[in-house]
Design an enzyme around this catalytic site. Sequence first.
Site, PDB file in Angstrom:
ATOM      1  N   ARG A   3    -119.288 -12.749   7.891  1.00 16.45           N
ATOM      2  CA  ARG A   3    -120.268 -11.863   8.502  1.00 16.45           C
ATOM      3  C   ARG A   3    -121.320 -11.560   7.441  1.00 16.45           C
ATOM      4  O   ARG A   3    -121.015 -11.467   6.243  1.00 16.45           O
ATOM      5  CB  ARG A   3    -119.627 -10.558   8.990  1.00 16.45           C
ATOM      6  CG  ARG A   3    -118.790 -10.715  10.256  1.00 16.45           C
ATOM      7  CD  ARG A   3    -119.649 -11.018  11.463  1.00 16.45           C
ATOM      8  NE  ARG A   3    -118.920 -11.043  12.713  1.00 16.45           N
ATOM      9  CZ  ARG A   3    -118.422 -12.128  13.290  1.00 16.45           C
ATOM     10  NH1 ARG A   3    -118.543 -13.303  12.662  1.00 16.45           N
ATOM     11  NH2 ARG A   3    -117.808 -12.066  14.450  1.00 16.45           N
ATOM     12  N   HIS A  27    -125.714 -18.874  12.952  1.00 14.44           N
ATOM     13  CA  HIS A  27    -124.394 -18.405  13.388  1.00 14.44           C
ATOM     14  C   HIS A  27    -123.793 -19.337  14.445  1.00 14.44           C
ATOM     15  O   HIS A  27    -123.530 -18.938  15.581  1.00 14.44           O
ATOM     16  CB  HIS A  27    -124.488 -16.977  13.930  1.00 14.44           C
ATOM     17  CG  HIS A  27    -123.148 -16.285  13.914  1.00 14.44           C
ATOM     18  ND1 HIS A  27    -123.022 -14.917  13.854  1.00 14.44           N
ATOM     19  CD2 HIS A  27    -121.874 -16.764  13.942  1.00 14.44           C
ATOM     20  CE1 HIS A  27    -121.731 -14.580  13.870  1.00 14.44           C
ATOM     21  NE2 HIS A  27    -121.019 -15.695  13.923  1.00 14.44           N
TER      22      HIS A  27
END
Length: 315
Positions: free
Chosen positions: A233, A280
């Site tokens: 993350r 992502h």
Amino acid sequence: MAPSPVAAVPLDLLPHLDPVDGVEVVPYDPQDRGTVPGGGREVDVLALPMIAGPWLRRMGEVPGLRAVVLASAGFEHALPHVPDGVRVANAVGVHDTATAELALTLMLAAQRHLPHHVLSQARGTWDRSTPPREPWRSLADSTVLVVGYGGIGKALTRRLLAAECEVLAVASTDRPGDDLVERVHGVDRLPELLPRADVVALSLPLTAGTQGLLDARALALLPDGALVVNVARGGVVDTGALLAECVAGRLRAALDVTDPEPLPDGHPLWSAPGVLVVPHVGGASPASYPRMGRYLHRQLTTYRDTGDLEHVVHG
């Protein structure tokens, strides 16, 4: 006799989900934002779609909801939207292979200067040079520090060993090794491990304890030219500190996740030297659907038998 549990399941996952005896599956279309999963019926288990953003905010509309199965390994983004009393499980093991595959891709691309060569191809130029001030590099014989030795970290380690790397594994606490590594080091040993790393790969969850784990002080411990790979993350890394190191030409980065995310137009990370950014896509693989189907089958079987889920992260 107790009624059969009801599970609301996204339509695109149904072809990959074998029937579960004693569980009633009610499909819903994740593209139809005007419907409520379950069609107004009480739902025991809600399986969220792969792209779950809008549905996270609608969990409270599902009558009788008792449990949620996320389609993502990360879960911090979902927790603020979970209704009181609802149990949540994340997608353990579903995206390990795809995410490890992308992490390895990012490493190889950065080490072998693929962005530089792609730009040369776009110009139609046969250019065997490296980017300015960059030596020839390889992944083989590199020392890779894998921070987050869970499912993704182990899957990545298998690939790194095949690529002839030395792997140093890090988890929350120190423990004996396994069939892949001699020792799993505790995160408290990062200050002594970071100076040994040619590459540091992040594959750990974002929690209060891991927020900003790679801050300016930690990044300063990495040797010149080291590569930071983040498939975890964005918040695990201090973006400002990483950007400063890359702009100075001391470190490089290959990022599947960023902070902020999505990375805004014009953000300096887009143009920082030695930085490769992808949007992502670590878990974006056709393999994710059959793996999610098998995982959900296990979860629904467990719920039928116990009234609870495996791998509960909340509730």
